[in-house]
Design a protein around this motif. Sequence first.
Motif, PDB file in Angstrom:
ATOM      1  N   TYR A  52      40.921  19.085 -34.054  1.00 24.28           N
ATOM      2  CA  TYR A  52      41.924  19.020 -32.859  1.00 24.28           C
ATOM      3  C   TYR A  52      42.975  19.613 -34.084  1.00 24.28           C
ATOM      4  CZ  TYR A  52      43.266  14.820 -34.699  1.00 24.28           C
ATOM      5  OH  TYR A  52      43.823  12.943 -36.028  1.00 24.28           O
ATOM      6  N   GLU A  57      44.210  21.467 -38.923  1.00 24.68           N
ATOM      7  CA  GLU A  57      43.678  21.333 -37.741  1.00 24.68           C
ATOM      8  C   GLU A  57      42.218  20.147 -38.649  1.00 24.68           C
ATOM      9  OE1 GLU A  57      40.792  24.158 -37.539  1.00 24.68           O
ATOM     10  OE2 GLU A  57      42.024  25.048 -36.065  1.00 24.68           O
ATOM     11  N   LEU A  97      38.184  15.577 -35.521  1.00 25.26           N
ATOM     12  CA  LEU A  97      37.626  15.137 -34.408  1.00 25.26           C
ATOM     13  C   LEU A  97      36.718  13.671 -35.187  1.00 25.26           C
ATOM     14  CD1 LEU A  97      37.178  16.894 -31.013  1.00 25.26           C
ATOM     15  CD2 LEU A  97      39.207  15.342 -31.302  1.00 25.26           C
ATOM     16  N   VAL A 120      36.145  20.741 -27.123  1.00 26.97           N
ATOM     17  CA  VAL A 120      36.419  21.697 -28.463  1.00 26.97           C
ATOM     18  C   VAL A 120      36.720  22.473 -27.965  1.00 26.97           C
ATOM     19  CG1 VAL A 120      36.487  22.329 -30.469  1.00 26.97           C
ATOM     20  CG2 VAL A 120      36.146  20.144 -29.706  1.00 26.97           C
ATOM     21  N   ALA A 177      43.938  19.432 -25.062  1.00 28.34           N
ATOM     22  CA  ALA A 177      44.192  18.844 -26.089  1.00 28.34           C
ATOM     23  C   ALA A 177      43.772  17.897 -26.244  1.00 28.34           C
ATOM     24  CB  ALA A 177      46.250  18.913 -26.727  1.00 28.34           C
ATOM     25  N   GLU A 208      41.995  14.461 -29.134  1.00 27.54           N
ATOM     26  CA  GLU A 208      42.305  14.022 -30.194  1.00 27.54           C
ATOM     27  C   GLU A 208      41.664  12.606 -30.474  1.00 27.54           C
ATOM     28  OE1 GLU A 208      46.013  10.733 -28.422  1.00 27.54           O
ATOM     29  OE2 GLU A 208      46.254  12.366 -29.094  1.00 27.54           O
TER      30      GLU A 208
END
Length: 173
Positions: free
Chosen positions: A44, A58, A61, A109, A114, A116
Amino acid sequence: MSPSGTPVPASQHPWYGIRTRSNRERIAATTLNDRGYEPFLPVYRVRRCWTDRVVTTELPLFPGYVFCRFDHKQRLPIITTPGVVSIIGFGDQPAPLLDEEIEAVRAIVTSGIAAEPAPFMREGQRIRVTHGPLKSLEGTLVRKKSSWRLLISVQLLQRSVSVEVDPSHIEAL
């Protein structure tokens, strides 16, 4: 190899979780790919404010983990990959992951929405609020439609009250 002796395509092998050394997920995934495996490192984007600029980077995750398809009977090349600590499993047997779970993560993804990391919590679990006006309150996590709620009960009255909470503002007890 299949029973007839022909090689089995990597896409027919199950997904496995691979534990990596701290901050070595990308190295492990790249090396596995170079060795002909199908790794998956979901990442992410996060914006970091430095003193002189804002940087977008990046991050994994699932910090400390890479997913990979391989034949569990031939796991030595996986274990000897730089950055790899172990294969997730029970005892000495790797535990395969559900294809649906990996495909769901892949869909998130690739969607561009967005995403997280979030702590793993189950409905009914005891939680504590860590931020905001309800900080330090403890209760039970419940789900109502599409939101998470903190449930506080008064045992003597046999009544409860619930309030919506931001999942990033709670921790499991």
